[in-house]
Design a protein around this motif. Structure first.
Motif, PDB file in Angstrom:
ATOM      1  N   LYS A 248      50.124  39.882  39.224  1.00 57.17           N
ATOM      2  CA  LYS A 248      49.733  39.308  37.939  1.00 57.17           C
ATOM      3  C   LYS A 248      48.903  38.042  38.081  1.00 57.17           C
ATOM      4  O   LYS A 248      48.411  37.522  37.080  1.00 57.17           O
ATOM      5  CB  LYS A 248      50.939  39.036  37.024  1.00 57.17           C
ATOM      6  N   GLN A 249      48.734  37.550  39.310  1.00 56.21           N
ATOM      7  CA  GLN A 249      47.876  36.389  39.526  1.00 56.21           C
ATOM      8  C   GLN A 249      46.417  36.838  39.625  1.00 56.21           C
ATOM      9  O   GLN A 249      46.129  37.980  39.986  1.00 56.21           O
ATOM     10  CB  GLN A 249      48.288  35.647  40.799  1.00 56.21           C
ATOM     11  N   PRO A 250      45.481  35.947  39.341  1.00 58.26           N
ATOM     12  CA  PRO A 250      44.064  36.274  39.529  1.00 58.26           C
ATOM     13  C   PRO A 250      43.623  35.979  40.956  1.00 58.26           C
ATOM     14  O   PRO A 250      44.258  35.184  41.666  1.00 58.26           O
ATOM     15  CB  PRO A 250      43.362  35.330  38.545  1.00 58.26           C
ATOM     16  N   VAL A 251      42.545  36.630  41.370  1.00 54.96           N
ATOM     17  CA  VAL A 251      41.987  36.375  42.702  1.00 54.96           C
ATOM     18  C   VAL A 251      40.482  36.614  42.631  1.00 54.96           C
ATOM     19  O   VAL A 251      39.996  37.434  41.833  1.00 54.96           O
ATOM     20  CB  VAL A 251      42.647  37.284  43.756  1.00 54.96           C
ATOM     21  N   ALA A 252      39.750  35.896  43.467  1.00 55.25           N
ATOM     22  CA  ALA A 252      38.298  36.048  43.505  1.00 55.25           C
ATOM     23  C   ALA A 252      37.812  36.071  44.942  1.00 55.25           C
ATOM     24  O   ALA A 252      38.332  35.348  45.798  1.00 55.25           O
ATOM     25  CB  ALA A 252      37.618  34.918  42.738  1.00 55.25           C
ATOM     26  N   PHE A 253      36.819  36.916  45.171  1.00 61.82           N
ATOM     27  CA  PHE A 253      36.199  37.028  46.489  1.00 61.82           C
ATOM     28  C   PHE A 253      34.717  36.714  46.359  1.00 61.82           C
ATOM     29  O   PHE A 253      34.076  37.099  45.391  1.00 61.82           O
ATOM     30  CB  PHE A 253      36.384  38.442  47.056  1.00 61.82           C
ATOM     31  N   TRP A 254      34.201  36.055  47.370  1.00 61.28           N
ATOM     32  CA  TRP A 254      32.800  35.626  47.342  1.00 61.28           C
ATOM     33  C   TRP A 254      32.022  36.277  48.476  1.00 61.28           C
ATOM     34  O   TRP A 254      32.564  36.490  49.578  1.00 61.28           O
ATOM     35  CB  TRP A 254      32.746  34.102  47.465  1.00 61.28           C
TER      36      TRP A 254
END
Lengths: 115, 111
Positions: free
Chosen positions: A16-22
């Motif tokens: 339920k947490q957000p995550v981002a990849f670059w």
């Protein structure tokens, strides 16, 4: 010349947490791809960009996944909220569309673990 | 894109030639055969590609049958560093189209 750069290499989050990849592609490469790779499987395409336009996002689960490629250079893939099944490696690749080989260059990937 | 069929796994002794087969019986006239490999914890890496003629580069040789329905990737002198998953992919070349990976062949090179 630097290859495709991805960050972070590893990420552990709770569901339920957000995550981002670059992803920063090879300089001059106009096409950028995000792939998902589950354990023991080959990579599967999530989205393909030509410059800043998403030209193929048919496999991107749009209810929780989003991506952007502002200015047609680097790109971000986001998951919100993350689910247990999202644990996988997220690969970014770039290519020069119309080039003589059409070769894709891959980064090392971002490994996501959702607890 | 045409589908490909590869054996799930193969073994090869170090120093010997590794011959990895691939079937692509539905390949179209404008589709090329690409080979990529993926070493553990790395992204896939391009090896070689071809249309109908045999091809060779510093990494490998690609042998395509006359009817183009199958091909073989040859690593002439396999080393331990060649242990990886090898993917055979059929795709139209000279485009930005994505690669459609299957499960590939897991090659284990043993001492």
């Amino acid at each position: 010349e630097a290859g495709v750069v991805q960050s972070p290499r590893y990420k552990i989050i709770e569901k339920k947490q957000p995550v981002a990849f670059w992803c920063n592609p090879i300089s001059g490469h106009n096409t950028l791809y995000w792939y998902l790779q589950n354990l023991g499987q080959g990579p599967e395409l999530l989205i393909r960009y030509e410059n800043e336009e998403a030209v193929d996002d048919s496999q991107l689960p749009k209810d929780r996944f989003s991506a952007e490629r502002l200015k047609g250079v680097d790109s971000t893939l986001k998951i919100q909220p993350a689910e247990l099944g999202d644990s996988a490696v997220y690969l970014c690749a770039s290519s020069l569309a119309g080039g003589p080989v059409g070769e894709l260059f891959f980064g090392e990937g971002s490994r996501l673990t959702v607890l | 894109d045409a589908k490909t069929t590869q054996p799930p796994s193969m073994d090869c002794a170090e120093g010997r030639a590794a011959n990895l087969p691939c079937n692509h019986s539905t390949i179209s006239g404008n589709e090329y055969v690409y080979w990529y490999r993926q070493i553990h914890s790395q992204g896939p890496q391009y090896i070689i590609h071809g249309l109908k003629n045999n091809e060779t580069n510093e990494m490998a040789s690609l042998i395509i049958t006359e009817d183009r329905k199958s091909s073989t990737l040859i690593l002439p002198h396999a080393t331990l560093r060649d242990t990886a998953v090898y993917y055979c992919i059929v795709r139209v070349a000279y485009s930005g189209y994505a690669l459609n990976f299957g499960k590939g062949t897991s090659l284990l090179v043993t001492p």
